[in-house]
Design a protein around this motif. Sequence first.
Motif, PDB file in Angstrom:
ATOM      1  N   GLY A  25       0.798  -1.218   0.000  1.00 53.85           N
ATOM      2  CA  GLY A  25       0.000   0.000   0.000  1.00 53.85           C
ATOM      3  C   GLY A  25       0.829   1.265   0.000  1.00 53.85           C
ATOM      4  N   SER A  29       1.349   4.022  -3.026  1.00 52.23           N
ATOM      5  CA  SER A  29       0.849   5.380  -2.799  1.00 52.23           C
ATOM      6  C   SER A  29       1.822   6.437  -3.309  1.00 52.23           C
ATOM      7  CB  SER A  29       0.576   5.608  -1.304  1.00 52.23           C
ATOM      8  OG  SER A  29       1.789   5.704  -0.571  1.00 52.23           O
ATOM      9  N   SER A  35      -4.922   6.943  -6.312  1.00 51.93           N
ATOM     10  CA  SER A  35      -5.478   6.795  -4.970  1.00 51.93           C
ATOM     11  C   SER A  35      -5.498   5.310  -4.624  1.00 51.93           C
ATOM     12  CB  SER A  35      -6.880   7.389  -4.879  1.00 51.93           C
ATOM     13  OG  SER A  35      -7.796   6.654  -5.668  1.00 51.93           O
ATOM     14  N   ILE A  36      -5.152   5.006  -3.394  1.00 54.04           N
ATOM     15  CA  ILE A  36      -5.044   3.626  -2.928  1.00 54.04           C
ATOM     16  C   ILE A  36      -6.199   3.329  -1.982  1.00 54.04           C
ATOM     17  CG2 ILE A  36      -3.599   1.926  -1.757  1.00 54.04           C
ATOM     18  CD1 ILE A  36      -2.424   2.988  -4.368  1.00 54.04           C
ATOM     19  N   ASN A  52      -3.698  10.076   0.122  1.00 53.91           N
ATOM     20  CA  ASN A  52      -4.284   9.385  -1.029  1.00 53.91           C
ATOM     21  C   ASN A  52      -4.593   7.915  -0.732  1.00 53.91           C
ATOM     22  OD1 ASN A  52      -1.615   8.516  -0.927  1.00 53.91           O
ATOM     23  ND2 ASN A  52      -1.386   8.409  -3.160  1.00 53.91           N
ATOM     24  N   MET A  53      -4.660   7.566   0.543  1.00 47.62           N
ATOM     25  CA  MET A  53      -4.937   6.192   0.936  1.00 47.62           C
ATOM     26  C   MET A  53      -6.240   6.140   1.720  1.00 47.62           C
ATOM     27  SD  MET A  53      -2.381   3.494   2.814  1.00 47.62           S
ATOM     28  CE  MET A  53      -1.365   3.359   1.346  1.00 47.62           C
TER      29      MET A  53
END
Length: 382
Positions: A25, A29, A35-36, A52-53
Amino acid sequence: MSEKRILLASLLKPINDTRLYEKLGLSLSKISGVSIHITGYEAPIPAEAPANMHFHPIFRFSRLSAGRIAAQRAHYRLLQHIQPHMVIVSTHELLLPTLLYKARYSNVRIVYDIQENYSLNLRAQHNYSWPLKHLLALSIRTIEKMTAGSIDHFLLAERSYAEELPFLGDRYTFIENKYKAHQELSALATPVSLPTTGTLRLLYSGTIAEEYGVWEAIESAKQLQAIRPASKLTIIGYCANSDTLAKLRQACLALPFVELIGGDKLVPHRDILQQIEKSHIGLLPYRPNASTFRCIPTKLYEYMAHGLPIMIQENPLWQGIVAGNDAGRAVDFRRINIETLYHELSTTNFYKHGIPNAIYWESEEEKLLQIIIPLLSQVQEK
């Protein structure tokens, strides 16, 4: 929505899992314009995650229950809601709903992150009755073979999987579970030796199971007590087998020098790392088993990264890593001579050439990005 969305999905791993979040992850990122999304078993959402996670803790059920079927429906609904451009699946049960989503929304890439040889694990271990474990193993392998042709790439946590899994073709990359530091580690003072006075702290961490040698760890600590009474064994991790856990709790009550942390619940990875930092010997007393014989335990990398001397079960693969880096000793825990072994450990310097760079995650991150970025570029923004 202008960004490209990647969903990392696991049925059994928590959303803050070491590989799912901290390794895959966080590495993904770093890709610009992405976007994760992470979905997994319910667990605390990491407060320090990048902007963005996003986390979706939608799974919570016992291992053998109808909840596992409901979880697949929940996964499919989440796919429809997020509409990811790429899905990285870490559990075989999520393959079918993911491919159903791909059939409806063809503009998506599917990556299967194989963390375990699930079919072999079921057959070689003793967590279920003989008929049930073979039925489950057959169903898993059938699903994997059926879906393999629709998967764009495979990530393999172990090199042995390339030989063990017949459905991979040439669409795979080794992304091993090397050590990912939470923060930059300060330089460790090497070589390392055991303390001559005070409490000698032994550690068994991670999955608590008979196959992973929890009873051998306790027996080693009991024998060490006769030589160095100021010894303590800490067992930290999660035990999925209720019978094993009940016996372990009884054993800990009778042995005041054995401490159990966790057991019936998942333990945050940082708590395990804190125990590694406080310990003097890391135990990996795995029982010889086909499911683990050709796999490198993640905790081996963790122990080495912290300069922890290691006692590991004899195994050609593990012995080469441990001996080649002055990291400890390979022993047969079934026929251990603790007096001779303790004398050898207490008079030896470990990590004489420092901590090896090859154990760190950075090399795996580079390979991961080289695979994922081109795959992601093949899909159009939705």
